[in-house]
Structures are given as structure tokens and as C-alpha cells.
Design a protein around this motif. Structure first.
Motif, PDB file in Angstrom:
ATOM      1  N   VAL A  42     -34.160  -8.059   6.662  1.00  0.00           N
ATOM      2  CA  VAL A  42     -32.860  -7.805   6.034  1.00  0.00           C
ATOM      3  C   VAL A  42     -32.624  -8.895   4.997  1.00  0.00           C
ATOM      4  O   VAL A  42     -32.747 -10.089   5.305  1.00  0.00           O
ATOM      5  N   ALA A  43     -32.305  -8.492   3.778  1.00  0.00           N
ATOM      6  CA  ALA A  43     -31.947  -9.444   2.732  1.00  0.00           C
ATOM      7  C   ALA A  43     -30.452  -9.348   2.515  1.00  0.00           C
ATOM      8  O   ALA A  43     -29.950  -8.349   1.980  1.00  0.00           O
ATOM      9  N   SER A  48     -20.298 -12.090   2.323  1.00  0.00           N
ATOM     10  CA  SER A  48     -19.241 -13.009   2.737  1.00  0.00           C
ATOM     11  C   SER A  48     -18.769 -12.737   4.159  1.00  0.00           C
ATOM     12  O   SER A  48     -17.889 -13.422   4.666  1.00  0.00           O
ATOM     13  N   ASP A  49     -19.380 -11.722   4.810  1.00  0.00           N
ATOM     14  CA  ASP A  49     -19.036 -11.429   6.196  1.00  0.00           C
ATOM     15  C   ASP A  49     -20.189 -11.854   7.107  1.00  0.00           C
ATOM     16  O   ASP A  49     -20.993 -12.716   6.738  1.00  0.00           O
ATOM     17  N   ASP A  50     -20.292 -11.262   8.283  1.00  0.00           N
ATOM     18  CA  ASP A  50     -21.311 -11.662   9.258  1.00  0.00           C
ATOM     19  C   ASP A  50     -22.557 -10.771   9.222  1.00  0.00           C
ATOM     20  O   ASP A  50     -23.227 -10.592  10.248  1.00  0.00           O
ATOM     21  N   THR A  51     -22.873 -10.226   8.040  1.00  0.00           N
ATOM     22  CA  THR A  51     -24.050  -9.361   7.910  1.00  0.00           C
ATOM     23  C   THR A  51     -25.316 -10.057   8.388  1.00  0.00           C
ATOM     24  O   THR A  51     -26.098  -9.491   9.164  1.00  0.00           O
ATOM     25  N   VAL A  63     -33.322 -12.868   5.251  1.00  0.00           N
ATOM     26  CA  VAL A  63     -33.343 -13.699   4.053  1.00  0.00           C
ATOM     27  C   VAL A  63     -31.919 -13.716   3.514  1.00  0.00           C
ATOM     28  O   VAL A  63     -31.334 -12.655   3.278  1.00  0.00           O
ATOM     29  N   GLU A  64     -31.356 -14.894   3.327  1.00  0.00           N
ATOM     30  CA  GLU A  64     -29.989 -14.990   2.827  1.00  0.00           C
ATOM     31  C   GLU A  64     -29.978 -15.473   1.385  1.00  0.00           C
ATOM     32  O   GLU A  64     -30.418 -16.587   1.085  1.00  0.00           O
ATOM     33  N   LEU A  65     -29.472 -14.633   0.492  1.00  0.00           N
ATOM     34  CA  LEU A  65     -29.271 -15.030  -0.892  1.00  0.00           C
ATOM     35  C   LEU A  65     -27.906 -15.710  -0.984  1.00  0.00           C
ATOM     36  O   LEU A  65     -26.916 -15.204  -0.435  1.00  0.00           O
ATOM     37  N   THR A  66     -27.853 -16.835  -1.658  1.00  0.00           N
ATOM     38  CA  THR A  66     -26.603 -17.593  -1.697  1.00  0.00           C
ATOM     39  C   THR A  66     -25.552 -16.946  -2.587  1.00  0.00           C
ATOM     40  O   THR A  66     -24.361 -17.161  -2.408  1.00  0.00           O
ATOM     41  N   ALA A  74     -31.913  -8.496  -3.974  1.00  0.00           N
ATOM     42  CA  ALA A  74     -32.103  -8.491  -2.526  1.00  0.00           C
ATOM     43  C   ALA A  74     -33.405  -7.792  -2.151  1.00  0.00           C
ATOM     44  O   ALA A  74     -34.129  -8.238  -1.253  1.00  0.00           O
ATOM     45  N   LEU A  75     -33.705  -6.714  -2.842  1.00  0.00           N
ATOM     46  CA  LEU A  75     -34.938  -5.983  -2.556  1.00  0.00           C
ATOM     47  C   LEU A  75     -36.160  -6.839  -2.859  1.00  0.00           C
ATOM     48  O   LEU A  75     -37.112  -6.880  -2.068  1.00  0.00           O
ATOM     49  N   LEU A  76     -36.143  -7.540  -3.979  1.00  0.00           N
ATOM     50  CA  LEU A  76     -37.269  -8.412  -4.301  1.00  0.00           C
ATOM     51  C   LEU A  76     -37.422  -9.512  -3.258  1.00  0.00           C
ATOM     52  O   LEU A  76     -38.551  -9.829  -2.841  1.00  0.00           O
TER      53      LEU A  76
END
Length: 219
Positions: A42-43, A48-51, A63-66, A74-76
Motif C-alpha cells: 500500500v502506498a 492525513s488520516d490513519d490509512t 510506503v508512506e509518501l510525505t 503513489a503507484l510508482l
């Protein structure tokens, strides 16, 4: 059942789930994906929530994008987090999903009949069925080879990458087809975010999708 077991055990198959603020649904999607393959990524696109935590709790690698860079970014990031040969792409807000649906998506590519399969909803609900069938080329449910998808020009630059992927299908002469996903649906934006915020998000999405060709021609 035998073919599904073979696919499920394959170490060269991953499920990739780009997600932005989908804490209420991403866990269920992850759990279904894990019935199909142990490699689920999962990217979280600057959520901003609890994803991210919901995905971890369900068993995914996250993977968390800032920052929120869009679905393409996100897909990349998800593609770069796996070495699997074949990838199945899923939206994070699906309902009615089962491992059998992932088999429907993956099998034509794994068996060499297609380069990409694109899932369209059938019987999941009037609103999502209608929207999906009106614009099936925008579906986020797909299967293809990872290296082919990494070859899509500017993939990470598109907030909604489906038009870029469609163009790459044409340019590369790839074999593709739609496959029906019975009883699968999506939670519509208006329900997730409230009517006005959801409608605004939908308008921005379609504006981005419809202006892809114009933006691409700019020097």
C-alpha cells in the motif's frame, strides 16, 4: 481452485494499492489481497488520516509518501517497493472484492494471453457500474507486467495516471482487454467526503483526466 492456488503461491506476483485517506476501506482490500498473494504493498499518498496504520494492521507493507503527489506518484512508489514480475493494481475503496476477482484480473496476463487486463464492475451497484462502464479506460483495477508499467512516460507526474497508461498501451501495441468483476463496487467520493467536497474532488479528477492530452503537448 488449483489454478488459484498456483497463482496465490507465486512469489513473482504483487498487489499494489495506491491510497489517499482511505482508512475505512483499505484494510478490507488488503485482507482480500493477502488471500491471493503474500506480497501486498500500500502506498499512502500523503494521507492525513490513519490509512497507513490501517493497511499495516491488515498485513500490508506500507510506503508512506510525505506529501500528496497524486495516484501516479503513489503507484510508482509501490512499483519500486516490489520486485514482482506481475502486478495487480487495486483501488483502496473497493467493496465486494474477493480473491476470485484478483484471479480474473491476473490470469490473462500470467498465462500470456494479454499484456494488460482492465477490470470493469458488473452488478456492484447502479452508480459505480454506470460510472465504470461510461469510462472503463479509467478503471484502477488492472494487471500487467511490472517492467511494462515502469516504462509509462511520466507515470509519477500524473495525479491520475490512467490516460498515460492508455496512451502507452497504444504506443507499445500492447494486447489488452476488459474483464468483468461481478459484484464489485467503489465507495463514491460523495459518500466518503460529503456531497460538496466529494463533488468538488470528482470535478477536479475529471478535469485532470480530460486535460491530459493538452498538458502532454505543452513544450
Amino acid at each position: 481452485m488449483g489454478s488459484m492456488s498456483a497463482v496465490s503461491r507465486s512469489p513473482s506476483l504483487a498487489v499494489l494499492i495506491p491510497a489517499f485517506n482511505e482508512q475505512d476501506t483499505v484494510g478490507a482490500v488488503v485482507r482480500v489481497a493477502l488471500e491471493f498473494t503474500p506480497d501486498v504493498v500500500v502506498a499512502s499518498d500523503g494521507s492525513s488520516d490513519d490509512t497507513a496504520q490501517a493497511a499495516r494492521d491488515a498485513g500490508a507493507r506500507v510506503v508512506e509518501l510525505t506529501q500528496n503527489g497524486g495516484k501516479g506518484a503513489a503507484l510508482l512508489a509501490a512499483l519500486q517497493a516490489t520486485t514482482a514480475d506481475l502486478v495487480v493494481l487495486l483501488d483502496a475503496d473497493l467493496t465486494g472484492l474477493s480473491a476470485a476477482h484478483l484471479q480474473i484480473l491476473a490470469a490473462p496476463v500470467q498465462e500470456g494471453r494479454l499484456d494488460m487486463s482492465i477490470g470493469v464492475f458488473e452488478g456492484g451497484g447502479f452508480v459505480t457500474d454506470w460510472g465504470n462502464k461510461l469510462t472503463p479506460h479509467l478503471s484502477g483495477q488492472r494487471a500487467c507486467r511490472r517492467q511494462w508499467l515502469l516504462g509509462v512516460p511520466g507515470l509519477d507526474q500524473e495525479r491520475w495516471p490512467e490516460p498515460a497508461i492508455t496512451r502507452h498501451l497504444k504506443v507499445t501495441g500492447a494486447r489488452w482487454a476488459y474483464v468483468e468483476l461481478p459484484n464489485v463496487a467503489q465507495v463514491v467520493k460523495e459518500k466518503k467526503r460529503g456531497f460538496w467536497r466529494g463533488a468538488t474532488a470528482r470535478t477536479r479528477m475529471y478535469a485532470s483526466l480530460l486535460t491530459y492530452g493538452v498538458r502532454r503537448r505543452k513544450p
